[in-house]
Scaffold this active site. Structure first.
Site, PDB file in Angstrom:
ATOM      1  N   GLU A 179      37.077  25.377  15.740  1.00 30.68           N
ATOM      2  CA  GLU A 179      36.965  26.385  14.684  1.00 30.68           C
ATOM      3  C   GLU A 179      35.509  26.573  14.257  1.00 30.68           C
ATOM      4  O   GLU A 179      34.790  25.609  14.010  1.00 30.68           O
ATOM      5  CB  GLU A 179      37.774  25.987  13.443  1.00 30.68           C
ATOM      6  N   ASP A 202      28.121  13.204   4.689  1.00 28.06           N
ATOM      7  CA  ASP A 202      27.293  14.128   3.926  1.00 28.06           C
ATOM      8  C   ASP A 202      26.649  13.352   2.784  1.00 28.06           C
ATOM      9  O   ASP A 202      27.349  12.736   1.987  1.00 28.06           O
ATOM     10  CB  ASP A 202      28.174  15.265   3.370  1.00 28.06           C
ATOM     11  N   ASP A 242      24.139  13.922  -0.337  1.00 23.05           N
ATOM     12  CA  ASP A 242      23.524  15.020  -1.082  1.00 23.05           C
ATOM     13  C   ASP A 242      22.822  14.465  -2.312  1.00 23.05           C
ATOM     14  O   ASP A 242      23.312  13.531  -2.948  1.00 23.05           O
ATOM     15  CB  ASP A 242      24.609  16.009  -1.511  1.00 23.05           C
ATOM     16  N   HIS A 260      23.162  15.341   6.915  1.00 23.25           N
ATOM     17  CA  HIS A 260      24.493  15.151   7.474  1.00 23.25           C
ATOM     18  C   HIS A 260      24.386  14.231   8.674  1.00 23.25           C
ATOM     19  O   HIS A 260      23.376  14.234   9.361  1.00 23.25           O
ATOM     20  CB  HIS A 260      25.072  16.488   7.964  1.00 23.25           C
ATOM     21  N   LEU A 290      31.870  21.486   8.243  1.00 26.45           N
ATOM     22  CA  LEU A 290      30.505  21.091   7.891  1.00 26.45           C
ATOM     23  C   LEU A 290      29.528  22.043   8.575  1.00 26.45           C
ATOM     24  O   LEU A 290      29.749  22.463   9.707  1.00 26.45           O
ATOM     25  CB  LEU A 290      30.242  19.645   8.336  1.00 26.45           C
TER      26      LEU A 290
END
Lengths: 493, 504
Positions: free
Chosen positions: A123, A189, A191, A246, A398
């Protein structure tokens, strides 16, 4: 951050400048629309249509002689003004046409030189120029993905899992269970928002070299754990374009993990517990687990420089938080008194005060408690803060490597873990800078026919990516070969 | 029905037939010999039992499972659960060890075996039932595994033939310090270690209770239970999956089907479900975006905390928003009002950003957008205490979950005081409850204190039954009861009970 341009402001500025109605519309026929560049195109001869193997149709080059259907021989230099937004249609088109490494992205996700379902059932989710979000896109080959990107000019796109059937056919399945996610890289991830309560240098979306140290520490700790403990080999770290990173763990074993295993890995790596009202966030079991022991050893040095000196987290009234984390009432009172008299005392001194005051007799309990509390504090201020939800779900999307961050214009480039300390997020090239570099390139490429990205500062990053993908493919091929040999043996009877 | 003569043992009566001939074969009966107390339930029962046994055995086991579930809802510790379950197990489903002098060992084990398979049939139909059944059976297995005789347990485990590699002396020496750190053992006692692929023990990996080296997990003997239990769950899940597939082809007359249907219906958890009647409160006009501030005094602490955090920061993180949105939906706030409520609450945010990044999630929670299943189910159900108490603790910057669980005791007391609870004795008992991890007991205690007078009144005049005042296990129930009690005498007495359960 001087380079960052807030998207809202710049878009508002550039709105009146856009004069081409075509570029704004998302019409699929857009590429057929007449443009001055197309008109220039001279007759295309047969040889150019059937490119010889050396020239790379995917990476366009402004070298005369390599003409392809889509690109004019001399692309018009794009007028980059300080006012143009990073996701302007013209800029995005040039980026996807000339810079984005579709071929390596394809190889990376496909795990084989010839197209497989690993790529075809993957996807893709596009964020379009008007912020519409287009999910469940899929492409049989790299070329078709590239075509779609050039047509839609997404400001960014994300990668989802490989599904059991083609995501575009999901609604034609008779049973809903026939469409389910099968595999995806294990992702992490990190952040900067999660560090906001201990970060003193910047707030919100901005970053500087001081706070990037948090990400560097996190990469070091997580990377070594994934390699040493879980035995993963193909781990790629990618700058997220603004203030985070990431990780993509691409080993076959990692890709095929179900949600419970992903949750297990995330849980193994997670340490900080409790919200803002939870008090002490690290309460590690003693003796420390080998993974935490190793992490503590890595983080100790960083704590001295990055935290105590650079962040200086306990100045003025913030020292109360440090006191709250210490165990001994008598010690706390002694420290409180000392610090109240000189509130601006730097954190490094306050940190050493703890031991000094403790030694001078202000300790009612054993020193072991204090040592453990101090270790917990080091971990609270340095240990990676993962956005664990991203890692726990197989079907979480992601952002793809190498897309442009719409806010900063920076390309999401891989981070070389061997030189992780040297990585500087503020010197990562922006899309506009890269396009200027192509135009300014003055090398002689008559005999070598360089692709456009090779003329820019994106080259080292794509080279790194190519190497990474190469190693991954080699291992996957080895696996296939072995499987074949095994079945071959069985058939000899 | 003729009962089979159990005393006769015939070794040839086994169920292993050629699968191709299976459909033509006459059923043969196998009288299983239960060597161990514990059972992995691999072989299905093949002997005949009476219909009455079929039903009573199943009901007995069901009783045990629902008591187990109640224990987990009440957040009892493993020790408390074990203690509480002992009498229940002895009454309904006794299972003694080989060393005990009980006469009916085989009979007991047979009942255990058969009742398990009957319930398997009854609870394999839907994903929800399967998951619940597997969770409870795993709990039961774990409970029994723990108190099993050590020697018998070892024999049972070795009879399973699980493929575990033992860690050799060389390796034990090489990783000596790491292994010691994992086991936490002070004395240098010799311990047995197993080595397996880490994927087989995700639970232990998640809690960092194993040593990991290049993809191999080193598991100590003591943690063996986790391995065995994980294996039990894995096999049970697979078997349930198979049963579910076979169920439609079950060639059944109308004797068993009604029993099975009845069993699965009575296997609901009455106390954790959100009931749609919670939303409809007589006398309370439908809340609007403007009235939330006013009614928030009736909110349980978890929601008051979210509300105050929202007012203080003009923002809430994702899980906080979700928890609060669902709660508001549960008290009857309409979607439009909910969007208005959030829009106004995020004072510092531009319309554009709100519409792009936040509105969709609110609509999704209400079932206004999203996949077919989400829309049909009208979005998510408001979270129960059970859900809030079992989900992972909030991380930095997050404020969702149950404050009794997530806050330190000092911060919790400060929060309670801010909501107007200052009674010293009460705060002290709350501290004790929380220290023993009885979060919902603490919450109910606070509720009872805050509504002392009203509760006494409805008890005295008998207008509320004991059911109406049962332990609160859902934030929305808390709100409803609080609101009704504070508005007594406005024509809404005794409106707590009743109303149909919402389908889940």
């Amino acid at each position: 951050m001087p380079h960052s341009v807030s998207p809202d402001g710049s878009q508002a500025d550039s709105q009146p400048i856009k004069c081409e109605p075509d570029t704004q519309s998302q019409d699929v026929t857009m590429s057929d629309a007449p443009s001055p560049a197309k008109a220039e195109k001279t007759n295309v001869n047969l040889e150019d249509l059937f490119d010889d193997e050396d020239s790379d149709p995917e990476f366009s080059s402004s070298v005369p002689g390599v003409k392809s259907e889509e690109e004019p021989p001399h692309p018009e230099p794009i007028k980059i003004t300080s006012r143009s937004s990073f996701s302007d249609p013209e800029i995005m088109r040039a980026f996807y046409q000339r810079l984005f490494p579709f071929r390596y992205l394809f190889q990376w996700l496909n795990h084989s030189p010839s197209p497989t379902n690993d790529f075809a059932h993957r996807e893709f989710a596009f964020t379009l120029q008007n912020d519409a979000y287009l999910r469940y896109q899929s492409f049989p080959t790299a070329d078709l993905l590239r075509k779609q990107c050039i047509q839609l000019l997404p400001s960014r796109f994300e990668l989802g899992p490989v599904y059991s059937t083609n995501p575009r056919d999901r609604k034609t399945m008779r049973k809903a269970s026939a469409f389910r996610p099968l595999a995806k890289e294990l992702v992490f991830d990190i952040d900067m928002t999660d560090y906001d309560d201990i970060r003193t240098c910047c707030t919100g979306a901005s970053i500087c070299h001081k706070c990037w140290a948090f990400i560097t520490m996190a990469i070091k700790v997580v990377d070594v754990a994934l390699r040493e403990d879980f035995g993963f080999k193909h781990i790629m770290w990618v700058y997220s374009g603004r203030r985070g990173a990431h990780a993509w763990v691409c080993d076959k074993r990692a890709r095929e993990m179900d949600d419970s295993k992903r949750r297990a890995v995330a849980g193994y790596l997670e340490l900080l517990k409790g919200g803002d009202q939870g008090g002490k966030k690290v309460n590690a079991r003693r003796p420390l687990h080998p993974h935490l022991e190793r992490s503590l050893n890595i983080l100790k040095e960083h704590f001295q420089t990055s935290i105590l000196l650079e962040q200086d987290p306990w100045v003025e009234e913030k020292a109360a938080h440090l006191l709250q984390l210490l165990p001994d009432q008598k010690l706390k009172e002694a420290l409180q008194k000392k610090w109240d008299s000189s509130p601006s005392r730097p954190s490094a001194l306050k940190w050493s005060d703890i031991d000094n005051v403790a030694k001078s007799g202000a300790l009612s309990k054993g020193s072991k408690d204090l040592l453990e509390a101090k270790q917990d504090i080091v971990l609270e201020y340095t240990y990676p803060r993962l956005d664990a939800e991203v890692s726990k779900k197989l079907n979480h999307l992601l952002k793809s490597p190498f897309v442009v961050h719409p806010g900063t214009g920076r390309v999401c480039v891989p981070i070389d873990t061997r030189k992780v300390e040297e990585f500087d997020p503020l010197s990562v090239p922006t899309v506009t800078q890269l396009l200027t570099e192509i135009d300014e390139w003055e090398g002689d490429d008559r005999d070598k026919q360089l692709a456009d990205w090779e003329k820019t500062s994106l080259k080292p990053y794509i080279d790194y990516f190519r190497g990474f993908v190469g190693r991954l493919l080699k291992e996957e091929r080895g696996g296939v070969k072995r499987e074949r040999e095994e079945t071959g043996d069985a058939m000899e009877f | 029905m003729i009962r089979h003569d159990f005393s006769r043992v015939d070794s040839k009566r086994r169920a292993n037939l050629d699968y191709k001939k299976k459909q033509f074969a006459k059923p043969e009966f196998k009288q299983q010999d239960y060597e161990y107390r514990l059972n992995f339930y691999i072989l299905p029962p093949t002997a005949e039992i009476t219909l009455e046994q079929f039903e009573t055995w199943a009901i007995n086991r069901l009783k045990v499972l629902s008591e187990l579930e109640a224990c987990s809802f009440r957040n009892r510790t493993p020790e408390e659960t074990a203690e509480y379950m002992t009498s229940i197990l002895n009454k309904y489903l006794p299972l003694r060890s080989n060393s005990s002098r009980g006469q009916n060992l085989q009979e007991e084990r047979k009942k255990d075996h058969y009742s398990h398979f009957i319930l398997r049939l009854a609870f394999s139909a839907t994903e929800d039932l399967r998951r619940r059944f597997s969770r409870l059976e795993t709990m039961l297995f774990r409970l029994r595994f723990k108190d099993d005789d050590l020697r018998e347990r070892r024999e049972f485990v070795s009879s399973l033939k699980l493929e575990w590699e033992e860690v050799g002396e060389d390796e034990k020496r090489e990783f000596g310090s790491e292994l010691a750190a994992v086991s936490g053992a002070r004395n240098e006692e010799e311990q047995e270690w197993f080595k397996v692929d880490w994927e087989r023990v995700p639970e232990l990996v998640e809690q960092r209770r194993v040593f990991l080296k290049r993809g191999k997990a080193y598991v100590m003997q003591r943690e063996q239970m986790s391995l065995v239990v994980a294996e039990f769950t894995k096999r049970l899940d697979e078997a349930l999956e198979l049963t579910a597939k076979a169920l439609p082809r079950l060639d059944e007359d109308d004797r068993l089907a009604p029993i099975l249907a009845h069993l699965s219906q009575s296997f609901t958890a009455p106390d954790a479900a959100y009931s749609s009647s919670d939303a409809a409160i007589d006398g309370l006009s439908t809340p609007t975006a403007d009235s939330i501030d006013a009614v928030s005094q009736h909110f349980p602490l978890c929601m008051q905390n979210l509300h105050m955090t929202l007012r203080a920061n003009s923002h809430l993180k994702h899980f906080g928003r979700l928890q609060y949105t669902l709660f508001l939906k549960g008290i009857g706030l309409s979607l439009d009002d909910c969007i208005i409520f959030w829009r106004r609450s995020f004072k510092l945010m531009a319309d554009d950003k709100f519409n792009k990044e936040y509105k969709y999630n609110i609509r999704h929670a209400y079932g206004d957008v999203g996949g077919d299943a989400n829309r049909r189910g009208r979005g998510y159900t408001p979270y129960s205490c059970q859900k809030l108490l079992t989900e992972p603790l909030p991380g930095p910057g997050q404020s969702h979950g149950c404050p009794y669980r997530a806050f330190t005791q000092d911060n919790l007391v400060a929060l309670l005081q801010r909501t107007g609870i200052n009674d010293r004795d009460l705060l002290k008992t709350v501290r004790e409850d929380v220290g023993k991890q009885r979060y919902h007991v603490a919450c109910n205690r606070v509720f009872e204190h805050a509504h002392k007078r009203e509760i006494k009144k409805v008890k005295d005049d008998g207008s509320w039954s004991a059911v109406d005042l049962d332990t609160i296990v859902h934030p929305n129930t808390y709100f409803k009861r609080s609101w009704l009690l504070k508005h007594l005498g406005e024509g809404n007495v005794g409106m707590v009970g009743g109303g149909e359960k919402m389908e889940e």
